[in-house]
Design a protein around this motif. Structure first.
Motif, PDB file in Angstrom:
ATOM      1  N   GLU A   1       0.939  -1.305  -0.002  1.00 38.43           N
ATOM      2  CA  GLU A   1       0.096  -0.058  -0.095  1.00 38.43           C
ATOM      3  C   GLU A   1       1.076   1.215   0.001  1.00 38.43           C
ATOM      4  OE1 GLU A   1      -2.350   0.426   3.398  1.00 38.43           O
ATOM      5  OE2 GLU A   1      -3.171   2.444   2.917  1.00 38.43           O
TER       6      GLU A   1
ATOM      7  N   VAL B   1       1.095   5.686  -0.319  1.00 35.21           N
ATOM      8  CA  VAL B   1       0.475   7.094  -0.342  1.00 35.21           C
ATOM      9  C   VAL B   1       0.933   7.921  -1.191  1.00 35.21           C
ATOM     10  CG1 VAL B   1      -0.486   8.871   0.881  1.00 35.21           C
ATOM     11  CG2 VAL B   1      -0.376   6.629   1.996  1.00 35.21           C
TER      12      VAL B   1
ATOM     13  N   LYS C   1      -4.393   7.120  -2.443  1.00 34.83           N
ATOM     14  CA  LYS C   1      -3.845   5.768  -1.813  1.00 34.83           C
ATOM     15  C   LYS C   1      -3.812   4.601  -3.026  1.00 34.83           C
ATOM     16  CE  LYS C   1      -5.018   5.041   2.678  1.00 34.83           C
ATOM     17  NZ  LYS C   1      -5.501   4.272   3.792  1.00 34.83           N
TER      18      LYS C   1
END
Lengths: 325, 178
Positions: free
Chosen positions: A127, A129, A135
């Motif tokens: 993941e 950002v 995201k």
């Protein structure tokens, strides 16, 4: 002598109810001059009256269904993001449950050079950002890059592989994803793009709306939540039925099979666990299989299948499983 | 308690309940206002959803709002934005040709029930800008000044387009105007 344009303006104002007393007097004068004037005026007034009948039978929207949709897309999404799943567990790599992450090695690399930032997931999902707060969930062996001027005027990223995007709303700076030959322009949204090399690019819109096109933005396809489109090389984008209920399995850590033939279940498992499943007896392929597995483990799932449909599973070599009677 | 005051109170007390009340009270109004400008129900529903998503995201700034008018206005703007975007993408509905206009006018009337549908067809068949302005005035009950501000054109243009609309409708609806 009053010209016709002026008279029309007076009639328009009279219809709106914004006519002044002086203007009304002018109009009255003109109406008295000729019976034809009167007829013209009456006909227009009647037309205005008659037009009230249009749209009296506008179809009633299903309020309850729309409320449910709104609840799902907006109220139950963790603010300020709009995500489908309330469980945000996908990265929680429960050691017992997820076999595939056992693979060691550099899971994640951040490479900077030539003003380009590259975010790469190795054998692990990741993941990330972005500088604008968007995201991105990268599937294994997928990478995302952007230039150092990202977010100054527009937001453009390039994807290889597969990713789920939750784009931060910012109408002033459009967000575009280039993947293979495709371009996806985001109109505030979350979606999945699958763009593995030499394969058809596939887009699934989860919430919101995107414009999906080839290199040339002409002929962009606007897609809303729940819709899927593909882009084959040198073709126009094409909307298709999403037949794969597990298209987000890699992100949600969940495999769901509702009366699917085994070959489909195996295909989903191959993708999910990054393994190969070999079936020698083709009569096995069309047996229906049911079940939903949260954080599934490969061995656990293979055992469930072997019991449910009475088959034998043997590990032939690392990552290759054979299914037989 | 008047509806608006009640909604304002709910907004202070329980956002979720407020949203449900607002949605269930006004979704049809919003959806229908959009439909009159964008006559496709699936699109109208999508756009209406977006109106409420925007409201939800702005819920902290709704303290002084009169909801019915606010939502109606938001619906109109959403529909006009949609029409504009479509146009820029080159998907503009072409102006109706005189031949087509004739077709609308001379198709035989069978039932009273169809009359309304025929009147609606006639309005739908107006040239794009003309139709927008006519719909805003006739059905959305906006003043010429409000329309002019919304579309960023002069009041004079609005007046002209209104008359163009009425004259065209008078021709296509002449059989009902005897």
């Amino acid at each position: 002598m009053l010209n016709n344009d002026h008279i029309d303006t007076l009639i328009a104002r009279e219809i709106e109810g914004e006519i002044t007393t002086a203007e009304r007097a002018q109009l009255e004068d003109w109406l008295q001059q000729d019976v034809a004037n009167r007829q013209y005026y009456e006909a227009l007034k009647d037309t205005w009256g008659l037009a009230a009948e249009a749209y009296k039978t506008v179809p009633e929207p299903d309020v309850e269904a729309n409320w449910q949709r709104f609840t799902r897309s907006t109220l139950d999404a963790p603010a300020p993001l709009r995500v489908v799943s309330r469980r945000n567990t996908w990265w929680r790599l429960s050691a017992a449950a997820v076999v595939v992450v056992a693979a060691a090695g550099l899971a994640f690399a951040l490479l900077k050079g030539q003003g380009t930032t590259t975010l790469a997931a190795g054998t692990d999902k990741k993941e990330v950002v972005l500088p604008d707060g968007s995201k991105v969930f990268l599937n294994r062996h997928s990478q995302l890059s952007y230039n150092k001027d990202f977010a100054t005027s527009s937001r453009q990223v390039t994807l290889e592989g597969e990713a789920f995007f939750e784009v931060a709303a910012d109408a002033g700076r459009p967000f575009t994803v280039k993947a293979g030959a495709s371009q996806t322009r985001v109109l505030g949204t979350s979606f999945v793009i699958k763009a593995y090399e030499h394969k058809t690019v596939q887009l699934n819109v989860v919430t919101g709306k995107v414009a999906f096109s080839g290199k040339d933005e002409q002929g962009a396809l606007v897609l809303t939540a729940g819709h899927t489109a593909i882009l084959r090389s040198n073709k126009a984008p094409q909307q298709v039925q999403n037949t794969d209920p597990n298209f987000m399995a890699w992100k949600e850590n969940r495999l769901a099979f509702h009366k699917v033939p085994l070959y489909k279940a195996f295909t989903a498992m191959e993708d999910y666990f990054n393994v190969r499943i070999v079936v020698t007896d083709s009569s096995l392929l069309n047996i229906d299989f049911n079940g939903t597995f949260e954080n599934p483990g490969l061995h656990e799932l293979l055992e469930v299948i072997s019991k449910a449909v009475d088959v034998k599973v043997t590990e032939e070599e690392e990552g290759v499983y054979r299914i037989s009677r | 308690m008047p509806e608006n005051a009640w909604l304002q109170k709910l907004l202070q007390e329980d956002e979720r309940q407020f949203m449900e009340a607002l949605f269930k009270t006004y979704f049809p109004l919003v959806c229908k206002a959009i439909y009159r400008l964008v006559p496709d129900m699936a699109t109208a529903e999508d756009l209406a959803q977006e109106v409420f998503i925007k409201i939800w995201n702005r819920r902290e700034q709704l303290g002084e709002v009169y909801f019915k008018a606010y939502l109606h206005r938001a619906a109109v703007n959403m529909a006009l934005d949609h029409i504009d975007k479509n146009k820029r993408r080159g998907g503009a509905p072409q102006e109706i040709s005189p031949a087509q206009e004739e077709l609308v006018a001379t198709a035989p009337v069978v039932h009273v029930k169809e009359t309304k549908a025929r009147i609606q067809q006639a309005v739908d068949a107006l040239p794009e800008k003309c139709r927008e302005i006519f719909v805003l005035s006739r059905y959305e009950e906006m003043s010429y000044k409000e329309i002019a501000q919304t579309l960023q054109i002069s009041v004079k243009t609005v007046e002209n387009q209104m008359m163009t609309a009425l004259k065209k409708l008078r021709v296509s609806l002449r059989e009902f105007l005897e």
